[in-house]
Motif scaffolding. Structure first.
Motif, mmCIF file in Angstrom:
data_model
loop_
_atom_site.group_PDB
_atom_site.id
_atom_site.type_symbol
_atom_site.label_atom_id
_atom_site.label_comp_id
_atom_site.label_asym_id
_atom_site.label_seq_id
_atom_site.Cartn_x
_atom_site.Cartn_y
_atom_site.Cartn_z
ATOM 1 N N ILE A 272 0.838 -1.201 0.000
ATOM 2 C CA ILE A 272 0.000 0.000 0.000
ATOM 3 C C ILE A 272 0.874 1.251 0.000
ATOM 4 N N MET A 273 1.982 1.225 0.728
ATOM 5 C CA MET A 273 2.895 2.366 0.742
ATOM 6 C C MET A 273 3.442 2.649 -0.655
ATOM 7 N N LEU A 274 3.758 1.588 -1.384
ATOM 8 C CA LEU A 274 4.240 1.780 -2.758
ATOM 9 C C LEU A 274 3.173 2.441 -3.630
ATOM 10 N N PRO B 166 -1.486 11.421 0.134
ATOM 11 C CA PRO B 166 -0.622 10.229 0.004
ATOM 12 C C PRO B 166 0.571 10.244 0.943
ATOM 13 N N GLY B 167 1.155 11.412 1.137
ATOM 14 C CA GLY B 167 2.289 11.504 2.059
ATOM 15 C C GLY B 167 1.895 11.199 3.482
ATOM 16 N N ASP B 168 0.723 11.698 3.904
ATOM 17 C CA ASP B 168 0.243 11.409 5.265
ATOM 18 C C ASP B 168 -0.004 9.911 5.441
ATOM 19 N N ASP B 169 -0.569 9.281 4.405
ATOM 20 C CA ASP B 169 -0.823 7.842 4.485
ATOM 21 C C ASP B 169 0.480 7.062 4.601
ATOM 22 N N ILE B 170 1.502 7.470 3.853
ATOM 23 C CA ILE B 170 2.781 6.747 3.887
ATOM 24 C C ILE B 170 3.400 6.828 5.278
ATOM 25 N N ARG B 171 3.351 7.979 5.888
ATOM 26 C CA ARG B 171 3.942 8.124 7.229
ATOM 27 C C ARG B 171 3.182 7.288 8.244
ATOM 28 N N GLU C 237 14.266 -12.595 8.662
ATOM 29 C CA GLU C 237 14.973 -11.872 7.602
ATOM 30 C C GLU C 237 14.005 -11.080 6.732
ATOM 31 N N LEU C 238 12.879 -11.686 6.363
ATOM 32 C CA LEU C 238 11.911 -10.955 5.542
ATOM 33 C C LEU C 238 11.297 -9.805 6.331
ATOM 34 N N ALA C 239 11.020 -10.018 7.611
ATOM 35 C CA ALA C 239 10.461 -8.940 8.423
ATOM 36 C C ALA C 239 11.428 -7.760 8.493
ATOM 37 N N ILE C 240 12.714 -8.047 8.651
ATOM 38 C CA ILE C 240 13.718 -6.978 8.676
ATOM 39 C C ILE C 240 13.744 -6.243 7.339
ATOM 40 N N ASN C 241 13.726 -7.005 6.248
ATOM 41 C CA ASN C 241 13.763 -6.393 4.921
ATOM 42 C C ASN C 241 12.537 -5.517 4.665
ATOM 43 N N LEU C 242 11.359 -5.991 5.067
ATOM 44 C CA LEU C 242 10.143 -5.204 4.857
ATOM 45 C C LEU C 242 10.148 -3.946 5.717
ATOM 46 N N GLU C 243 10.656 -4.059 6.933
ATOM 47 C CA GLU C 243 10.723 -2.866 7.783
ATOM 48 C C GLU C 243 11.659 -1.830 7.179
ATOM 49 N N GLN C 244 12.789 -2.288 6.638
ATOM 50 C CA GLN C 244 13.717 -1.348 6.017
ATOM 51 C C GLN C 244 13.130 -0.790 4.724
ATOM 52 N N ALA C 245 12.359 -1.610 4.006
ATOM 53 C CA ALA C 245 11.690 -1.128 2.797
ATOM 54 C C ALA C 245 10.724 0.001 3.139
ATOM 55 N N ILE D 207 12.715 3.111 3.556
ATOM 56 C CA ILE D 207 13.198 3.629 2.266
ATOM 57 C C ILE D 207 12.068 4.355 1.536
ATOM 58 N N ILE D 208 10.873 3.782 1.555
ATOM 59 C CA ILE D 208 9.742 4.427 0.872
ATOM 60 C C ILE D 208 9.431 5.777 1.512
ATOM 61 N N GLU D 209 9.467 5.826 2.838
ATOM 62 C CA GLU D 209 9.228 7.110 3.508
ATOM 63 C C GLU D 209 10.331 8.112 3.153
ATOM 64 N N HIS D 210 11.553 7.635 3.042
ATOM 65 C CA HIS D 210 12.670 8.497 2.652
ATOM 66 C C HIS D 210 12.488 8.997 1.215
ATOM 67 N N MET D 211 12.015 8.141 0.332
ATOM 68 C CA MET D 211 11.735 8.547 -1.051
ATOM 69 C C MET D 211 10.628 9.603 -1.094
#
Length: 563
Positions: A347-349, A363-368, A406-414, A417-421
């Motif tokens: 959904i963030m994407l 959209p920005g408010d939803d991402i945060r 490992e997947l949970a860590i990757n998704l959290e970092q993703a 990254i999306i919020e940073h983008m």
């Protein structure tokens, strides 16, 4: 002093034996027991019977309470049904106390020998866990014998006689002592077995023993309430109703002296009298209270009304603490919660694409907000997996444990990254008053579509572990990298053509492409875990690495880079 130490160590051995039996049964038959409770929701008598059976197997009404509480918390069982299960659990505890106080001394060495052989030779299998259960049963029987032996010299000590005689005149104090011991030992069964054994050794009289037994029942209700405190309101109602039913048993206290006088004339041994009282007391109390489960449910709903609490942050839905003793169920719960994190990232994407194409703030408010949800669910999954006893996991379960974290860590970092983008896009549009060219937005949208497809396939690979899908995901990863290079070159070509919008947004455009490349690596990591898991099952070393070595991109501020 040494004699007292022997007694305390024997009590500790008894508590440890009940713990081993409970956890061993839950690891082997936990899923079956949950299914039994889940199928016993048609009426109160059936739920009552299921509570007796489950408690007799796990030898702990507290374990049954955790199962019932978790079912109600997930809306899988109604409150009256759960209360009927808890009443049956009390009868199941009394039945097991009767069985374990039979003369089973010859079984202790047999159970211990067979159990140790099974557990050491086949530790990670079902037979090994059954061996663990046999070890626990052997320790319980041995501990009861040791308690009798250690109590004999204590009964002759003048100080101990004075101490226990002080309890004889205060039944309420005996009830409090029984409740405290049940809470400390985490087992009302252990408390009842101990009291029966001490009574047979002559260390305590019958009035004190019966008071402590009643208190142990109340203590198990207090323990269930303490365990349910962090749970939602519906789950706490189960623990409250169970505790009120236990407290209702205190109504027998005024009649206890007459009951003791009548029992003393029967001529049975003190141990038999204590165990028989426990069985009859729980059976009559629970059968009399069984028709009141619906009024009790209404009372608990009034005492604990549902209050809407919305702090804006998502809460885990599938992380059932009662399933931690059953690794297969616990890993399945963690998998479901991790997939939920993946849905939030998806959904963030989608919101990121809206922020890229439009100038609205929503959209920005939803991402945060969604990133806060991702962080909360990731923390829940991480702590849930940390509570699992990894030393007792089978090899395949250990691999799955690692895949989930490992997947949970990757998704959290993703999510980060999306919020940073999003920050880069909003800074460009609001602070610098610039916008991407139509061609630039179209190129970023192409990469975005490939990214969403890889995320979806990556979650599917994580769930199924299918090697064909994993190879397809790696192929799509290489196609993404090829497309990313093509679009980066196209952007540089527009710069050569002096396209003003491309020149003004060049830095942000290339940074977004790099961020998408990092996201793609995170989403495709599930393919390597799936292939390694398949190869580990076949006893081969992992192959099929990336075709070319990848250079890790620069990490975000304060975030480690992952590929």
């Amino acid at each position: 002093m040494l004699t007292l130490l022997h007694l305390l160590s024997s009590i500790a051995l008894l508590v440890w034996g009940t713990h081993i039996v409970r956890t061993g049964i839950m690891r082997v038959y936990g899923s079956h027991l949950r299914r039994l409770l889940g199928h016993s929701m048609a009426n109160a008598p059936m739920a009552f019977t299921a509570g007796i059976g489950v408690t007799a197997l796990v030898q702990s009404s507290n374990a049954t309470a955790l199962l019932a509480i978790s079912f109600v918390a997930q809306s899988l069982m109604t409150l009256p049904t759960a209360l009927a299960v808890m009443l049956g659990a009390d009868v199941g505890t009394a039945l097991m106390a009767r069985v374990l106080t039979l003369d089973l001394s010859w079984l202790s060495p047999l159970f211990t020998l067979v159990g140790v052989c099974l557990f050491l030779s086949r530790k990670q299998t079902r037979a090994g866990q059954l061996g663990r259960v046999l070890i626990g049963l052997g320790l319980i029987i041995l501990a009861l014998q040791l308690i009798v032996a250690a109590a004999e010299p204590i009964t002759e000590a003048r100080g101990m006689q004075v101490l226990f005689s002080s309890l004889a005149g205060d039944t309420l104090l005996a009830v409090v002592v029984g409740a405290l011991f049940a809470v400390i030992s985490y087992s009302s069964l252990a408390a009842v077995l101990l009291i029966a054994t001490l009574a047979s050794a002559g260390l305590i009289g019958l009035p004190v023993a019966l008071g402590v037994v009643i208190g142990a029942n109340v203590g198990s209700g207090v323990l269930a309430w303490l365990n349910a405190t962090p749970q939602p309101v519906p789950a706490r109602r189960v623990a409250l109703g169970n505790l009120l039913y236990k407290l209702a048993g205190l109504l027998v206290l005024p009649f206890l002296p007459m009951l003791v006088e009548w029992m003393s004339g029967l001529g049975y041994s003190p141990q038999t009298q204590v165990i028989a009282f426990h069985l009859v007391y729980n059976s009559l109390r629970c059968l009399l209270l069984l028709p009141t489960v619906r009024p009790m449910a209404d009372l608990c709903e009034r005492l604990l009304p549902e209050r809407a609490q919305d702090n804006g942050v998502a809460q885990p839905r599938h992380l059932d603490p009662a399933a931690l003793d059953t690794p297969t169920l616990a890993l399945a719960n963690a998998t479901r919660e991790t997939l939920r994190i993946g849905d939030l990232v998806e959904i963030m994407l989608a919101r990121l694409l809206e922020a890229l194409r439009e100038d609205r703030p929503e959209p920005g408010d939803d991402i945060r907000r969604l990133d806060d949800d991702v962080d909360a669910l990731y923390s829940g999954v991480k702590l849930y997996l940390a509570r699992m006893p990894r030393d007792d996991l089978a090899e395949q379960e250990s691999l799955r444990w690692a895949e989930i974290i490992e997947l949970a860590i990757n998704l959290e970092q993703a999510g980060d990254i999306i919020e940073h983008m999003l920050g880069k896009v909003q800074n460009l549009k609001t602070s610098k008053r610039r916008s991407f060219s139509d061609r630039g937005v179209a190129e970023l949208s192409q990469l975005h579509a490939l990214l969403c497809a890889n995320l979806s396939l990556g979650l599917s690979v994580f769930l199924s572990g299918d090697s064909a899908s994993a190879r397809q995901l790696l192929q799509q990863k290489r196609q993404f990298r090829k497309k990313e290079r093509e679009l980066a070159h196209a952007h540089v070509h527009r710069l050569h053509q002096q396209v003003v919008e491309s020149i003004e947004t060049s830095a942000a455009h290339l940074e977004l492409i790099a961020d998408m490349k990092r996201l793609n690596s995170l989403f495709c990591s599930a393919a390597y875990a799936a292939l390694e898991g398949q190869q580990a099952q076949r006893g081969r070393q992992p192959v099929d690495p990336p075709q070319k070595p990848q250079v890790a991109p620069a990490p975000l501020p304060g975030k480690p880079a992952r590929t």
